[in-house]
Design a protein around this motif. Structure first.
Motif, PDB file in Angstrom:
ATOM      1  N   SER A 282      25.510 136.291  54.233  1.00  0.00           N
ATOM      2  CA  SER A 282      25.121 134.808  54.654  1.00  0.00           C
ATOM      3  C   SER A 282      26.137 133.756  54.319  1.00  0.00           C
ATOM      4  O   SER A 282      26.496 133.494  53.322  1.00  0.00           O
ATOM      5  CB  SER A 282      23.702 134.645  53.621  1.00  0.00           C
ATOM      6  OG  SER A 282      23.429 133.308  53.726  1.00  0.00           O
TER       7      SER A 282
ATOM      8  N   GLN B 232      24.644 132.040  58.379  1.00  0.00           N
ATOM      9  CA  GLN B 232      24.916 133.087  59.378  1.00  0.00           C
ATOM     10  C   GLN B 232      25.486 134.409  58.882  1.00  0.00           C
ATOM     11  O   GLN B 232      26.330 134.162  58.004  1.00  0.00           O
ATOM     12  CB  GLN B 232      25.581 132.654  60.712  1.00  0.00           C
ATOM     13  CG  GLN B 232      24.860 131.623  61.508  1.00  0.00           C
ATOM     14  CD  GLN B 232      25.490 131.331  63.025  1.00  0.00           C
ATOM     15  OE1 GLN B 232      26.712 130.985  62.885  1.00  0.00           O
ATOM     16  NE2 GLN B 232      24.841 131.237  63.976  1.00  0.00           N
ATOM     17  N   SER B 233      25.047 135.564  59.702  1.00  0.00           N
ATOM     18  CA  SER B 233      25.837 136.666  59.261  1.00  0.00           C
ATOM     19  C   SER B 233      26.702 137.248  60.372  1.00  0.00           C
ATOM     20  O   SER B 233      26.392 136.969  61.386  1.00  0.00           O
ATOM     21  CB  SER B 233      24.794 137.774  58.566  1.00  0.00           C
ATOM     22  OG  SER B 233      24.079 138.130  59.865  1.00  0.00           O
TER      23      SER B 233
ATOM     24  N   LEU C 257      31.432 130.241  62.264  1.00  0.00           N
ATOM     25  CA  LEU C 257      29.746 130.273  61.954  1.00  0.00           C
ATOM     26  C   LEU C 257      29.365 129.229  61.094  1.00  0.00           C
ATOM     27  O   LEU C 257      30.122 128.262  60.748  1.00  0.00           O
ATOM     28  CB  LEU C 257      29.796 131.384  60.867  1.00  0.00           C
ATOM     29  CG  LEU C 257      30.138 132.991  61.195  1.00  0.00           C
ATOM     30  CD1 LEU C 257      30.380 133.654  59.923  1.00  0.00           C
ATOM     31  CD2 LEU C 257      29.328 133.481  62.198  1.00  0.00           C
TER      32      LEU C 257
END
Lengths: 111, 114
Positions: free
Chosen positions: B80, B17-18, B13
């Motif tokens: 996050s 980003q989630s 990631l």
């Protein structure tokens, strides 16, 4: 606060040797104690579970003991084999919802 | 004979980003939990659940959310992602308190946050 210590951090033995891994914990009020094996890059595999009322458990070449009063557990491996090479983790369960893990002993069995 | 199944096995990631790590068990276990494993830190409890609709925080819950809508599933959400969340994540389950309490683990999800 419950703390779990495993000594030694690493151990190297020749094939065929009997060996003992040690686990100590600071608070004797535990629900149970569990020994796990972890191979590199893999998850944890349960080896033996000892309930708080028990003194030992056996599975094949493995024997685990529990002494709550002294805060100690040992994992005995008989006639070690190269396939036993892995990291062995001890965990105590001070409450239903929580396990506290030691940092493990990395075992290498040399052919 | 699946036991505890985790997906994905690997994920990269970017910061911010989630994503959701999935965990499913087919043993009808009441208790499910998420741990993270970091070098030198051992395994630390993130969140746990003692049954459908019931979740609670563990030792290191910040930055993670969980829910338990069914007995079988216990997803872990990173809201996050931060580089400090680079780790190996393990899901584990066990039967209820009246049983042995033996904990079973999934194979792990290896997350890298850049």
């Amino acid at each position: 606060k419950q703390e779990v210590t495993q000594i030694p951090a690493a151990l190297s033995v020749p094939e065929g040797e009997n060996l003992v891994l040690n686990c100590s914990f600071t608070d004797s009020a535990i629900y149970n104690l569990q020994w796990f094996r972890q191979d590199p890059g893999k998850g944890l595999t349960s080896l033996l579970l000892i309930q708080s009322s028990q003194r030992e458990q056996t599975s094949g070449r493995l024997n685990a003991s529990l002494d709550k009063s002294s805060g100690r557990s040992t994992l005995y491996i008989a006639a070690s084999q190269p396939g036993d090479s892995a990291t062995y983790l001890c965990a105590v369960r001070p409450a239903y919802h929580k396990l506290v893990f030691g940092k493990g002993t990395k075992l290498t069995v040399n052919p | 004979n699946a036991g505890v199944t985790q997906t994905p096995k690997f994920q990269v990631l970017k910061t911010g980003q989630s994503m959701t790590l999935q965990c499913a068990q087919d043993m009808n276990h009441e208790y499910m939990s998420w741990y993270r494993q970091d070098p030198g830190m051992g395994l630390r409890l993130i969140h746990y659940s003692v049954g459908a609709g019931i979740t609670d925080q563990g030792e290191v819950p910040n930055g993670y959310n969980v829910s338990r809508s069914t007995t079988e599933d216990f997803p872990l959400r990173l809201l996050s992602a931060a580089p400090s969340q680079t780790s190996v994540y393990f899901c584990a389950s066990s039967a209820g308190a009246q049983n042995t309490g033996e904990l079973f683990f999934g194979e792990g999800s290896r997350l890298t946050v850049l």
